[in-house]
Design a protein around this motif. Structure first.
Motif, PDB file in Angstrom:
ATOM      1  N   ALA A  98      -5.764   0.389   3.062  1.00 47.57           N
ATOM      2  CA  ALA A  98      -6.461  -0.598   2.923  1.00 47.57           C
ATOM      3  C   ALA A  98      -6.045  -1.415   1.332  1.00 47.57           C
ATOM      4  CB  ALA A  98      -8.179  -0.630   2.986  1.00 47.57           C
ATOM      5  N   GLN A  99      -5.257  -0.420   0.863  1.00 44.36           N
ATOM      6  CA  GLN A  99      -4.654  -1.080  -0.689  1.00 44.36           C
ATOM      7  C   GLN A  99      -3.836  -2.277  -0.751  1.00 44.36           C
ATOM      8  OE1 GLN A  99      -5.864   0.711  -3.644  1.00 44.36           O
ATOM      9  NE2 GLN A  99      -7.033   1.888  -1.912  1.00 44.36           N
ATOM     10  N   ILE A 100      -4.290  -2.986  -1.569  1.00 43.23           N
ATOM     11  CA  ILE A 100      -3.414  -4.342  -1.758  1.00 43.23           C
ATOM     12  C   ILE A 100      -2.155  -4.172  -2.779  1.00 43.23           C
ATOM     13  CG2 ILE A 100      -3.587  -6.774  -2.691  1.00 43.23           C
ATOM     14  CD1 ILE A 100      -6.758  -6.584  -2.069  1.00 43.23           C
ATOM     15  N   LYS A 101      -1.006  -4.579  -2.190  1.00 42.15           N
ATOM     16  CA  LYS A 101       0.182  -4.480  -2.914  1.00 42.15           C
ATOM     17  C   LYS A 101       0.147  -5.365  -4.040  1.00 42.15           C
ATOM     18  CE  LYS A 101       3.207  -3.148   0.991  1.00 42.15           C
ATOM     19  NZ  LYS A 101       4.253  -3.545   1.696  1.00 42.15           N
ATOM     20  N   PRO A 102       0.583  -4.764  -5.043  1.00 44.50           N
ATOM     21  CA  PRO A 102       0.737  -5.745  -6.304  1.00 44.50           C
ATOM     22  C   PRO A 102       1.693  -7.115  -6.442  1.00 44.50           C
ATOM     23  CG  PRO A 102       2.083  -3.896  -6.801  1.00 44.50           C
ATOM     24  CD  PRO A 102       1.274  -3.663  -5.609  1.00 44.50           C
ATOM     25  N   PHE A 138       7.077  -2.637 -15.323  1.00 42.23           N
ATOM     26  CA  PHE A 138       5.707  -1.888 -15.462  1.00 42.23           C
ATOM     27  C   PHE A 138       4.683  -2.614 -14.815  1.00 42.23           C
ATOM     28  CE2 PHE A 138       5.603  -5.432 -18.637  1.00 42.23           C
ATOM     29  CZ  PHE A 138       4.457  -5.822 -18.601  1.00 42.23           C
ATOM     30  N   LEU A 139       3.523  -1.907 -14.449  1.00 46.17           N
ATOM     31  CA  LEU A 139       2.568  -2.358 -13.601  1.00 46.17           C
ATOM     32  C   LEU A 139       1.375  -2.592 -14.637  1.00 46.17           C
ATOM     33  CD1 LEU A 139       1.032  -2.712 -10.918  1.00 46.17           C
ATOM     34  CD2 LEU A 139       0.228  -0.220 -11.159  1.00 46.17           C
TER      35      LEU A 139
END
Length: 530
Positions: free
Chosen positions: A103-107, A139-140
């Motif tokens: 369920a994680q959203i991609k950045p 970088f994130l």
């Protein structure tokens, strides 16, 4: 000469996973005008050399299907297989389940380009060099903002100077997808309000105060109004899940006390068949396992969990086999309308002993150690992913002797008088002996579980909301909470993004009223491109 060079080249096996990942990176590099890393260039060269070698071998008719599959990376070479076997199976690290990670959203990818430099320019550091594209730096960044963002949509209008007709510019499809025209609160805002209340346990007033602090004022009454509209839109799906739960093979059941402020006593039949005034408000929780999916349902009213399961089982088709019901040993939790295979929670039995540990340290320590072996066996079964029949056989061989050992130990103490029947330890032993058949059901019934911990964990959603909000004001408010909490909990168990799911259900509320079975958490994406 070139062919001889290809033939003497030593190739590296490229697995299908590596190839898929390489294709994705090359596609991104092409779309965003990026350069490939040296590692990707080496993989790409290996792939091209492999292709050239395959073409040459196929042209000479000097290759077997087995060699072709090995050369293409479809199967591993014997050397690779041997090295992998030598390493052994890696243990799975502790942490979140894989399905929760789905369920994680991609950045969001944001590109920053040079404004003063470009490809081919002279190097600012030396007089002779030229600039060329290189692997980008990255970088994130996790940013914070208010959960709700106000948007003022200004639509250009034109007016005819002769007839006075107005022509208003249309809004984008993205805006319409989040709510009808002139709808102040979007579907996504309503979904987020619901999750904040019924999953995070943030009361309406607290949400309103937080929004005042963040500069986007929303009153508590407005939040409730929007949540009510969301519940009305998604209710057909929750109703269908309740009907589908009647066909389950396994149920886990429990309840917890709750409070409805405006609720008065009602005349209602008790489990003994007598009608009397009743005031006890409970939230009953149910996990119904249908095929490989878990349906999680809640009901808050005057009544116990046994009455809730009776309502579910009354809709059960008569030709289905008896389901398995996991609960504690309270008689109020047992169904009275349909026969079931009862299995009881061993966590409750273990707790009976643990609660008297300070008075009987040696005896209880032995029981806890024995019980620990049973949960160790269950962990072994889960780690090996054994099917139901082999799981049952494993527990019969390893866990059932432990269960009998505890029973014989307790009975011996009572018979010899070394433990008084009315003492804390005596009551724990009597509980264990009285309910031994249900407690050992996981060793006798295929598919029966060891404990009811999963249902108790789900009830924490209700307990969290009760501790923070203290009560429900009306039965209607309790019903709204049951609908949304049921869908959110089912989403969480299935690893589905609840915010996206509730938003989609509202968007297609007209369609799901006709076909709610097409909008369940595990199949709704096939009905829309969302």
């Amino acid at each position: 000469m070139q062919n001889n060079k290809i033939m003497t080249q030593t190739f590296t096996d490229i697995s299908s996973q590596e190839l898929d990942a390489l294709i994705e990176r090359i596609t991104q590099a092409k779309a965003h005008q990026l350069t490939l890393s040296p590692e990707d260039c080496e993989l790409l060269l290996d792939a091209l050399l492999t292709l050239a070698s395959m073409q040459e071998k196929l042209s000479d008719n000097d290759i077997t299907i087995s060699k072709l599959r090995k050369l293409a990376g479809i199967v591993q070479s014997s050397e690779s297989l041997k090295s992998n076997l030598a390493k052994g199976k890696k243990s799975t690290p502790h942490g979140r389940k894989n399905k929760a990670q789905a369920a994680q959203i991609k950045p969001e990818v944001i590109h920053h380009k040079h404004t003063d430099l470009q490809k081919g320019d002279n190097c600012p550091e030396c007089p002779t060099g030229k600039l060329y594209k290189f692997e980008p730096a990255t970088f994130l960044r996790i940013t914070g903002h208010s959960p709700f963002k106000p948007e003022q949509h200004v639509m250009e209008r034109l007016r005819c100077n002769a007839c006075g007709a107005y022509f208003t510019a249309p809004v984008s499809d993205e805006v319409i997808a989040d709510g009808a025209l002139h709808q102040k609160y979007g579907y996504s805002a309503r979904a987020l309000m619901s999750i904040s209340k019924y999953y995070a346990g943030s009361p309406f007033y607290r949400q309103g105060s937080m929004q005042d602090l963040l500069g986007v004022s929303i009153s508590a009454s407005s939040i409730f109004d929007q949540i009510e509209q969301a519940a009305n839109a998604v209710y057909p799906v929750q109703k269908y899940l309740t009907e589908l739960a009647a066909t389950a093979e396994h149920y886990a059941l429990d309840d917890t006390k709750n409070r409805i402020l405006n609720q008065t006593s009602v005349m209602k039949k008790s489990r003994d068949g007598k009608t009397r005034a009743r005031t006890g408000v409970y939230t009953s929780g149910l996990i119904a396992t249908v095929a490989e999916h878990n349906i999680i349902l809640f009901q808050t009213n005057i009544g116990h969990a046994g009455e809730f399961i009776d309502e579910i089982l009354q809709k059960r088709p008569a030709d289905l086999a008896e389901p398995i019901l996991m609960s504690d040993a309270l008689s109020a939790n047992k169904p009275s309308k349909v026969m079931v295979k009862m299995s009881l929670c061993n966590s409750h039995a273990r707790r009976q002993f643990y609660d008297v540990h300070s008075h009987f340290p040696e005896e209880v320590a032995w029981v806890i150690e024995e019980y620990g072996k049973i949960w160790h066996h269950e962990n072994t079964v889960q780690a090996q992913s054994l099917p139901a029949d082999k799981r049952l056989a494993y527990h019969q061989q390893h866990s059932l002797p432990v269960m009998y050992r505890i029973a014989n130990w307790g009975q011996a103490h009572l018979d010899k008088g070394t433990v008084e029947a009315n003492s804390g330890l005596g009551k724990a032993i009597n509980y264990y002996l009285k309910h031994f058949a249900g407690l050992s059901a996981f060793c006798c019934i295929e598919g029966a579980q060891l404990d009811n911990n999963k249902m108790e964990n789900q009830l924490k959603l209700i307990i969290r909301d009760r501790k923070n909000a203290m009560f429900k004001k009306t039965q209607a408010g309790a019903d709204i909470g049951d609908v949304l909490t049921s869908l959110i909990a089912t989403c969480a168990d299935a690893g589905v993004n609840a915010l996206e799911y509730l938003t989609v259900l509202q968007r297609y509320s007209d369609k799901l009223r006709l076909n709610p079975e097409l909008y369940l958490p595990w199949n709704y994406k096939s009905q829309s491109p969302d």
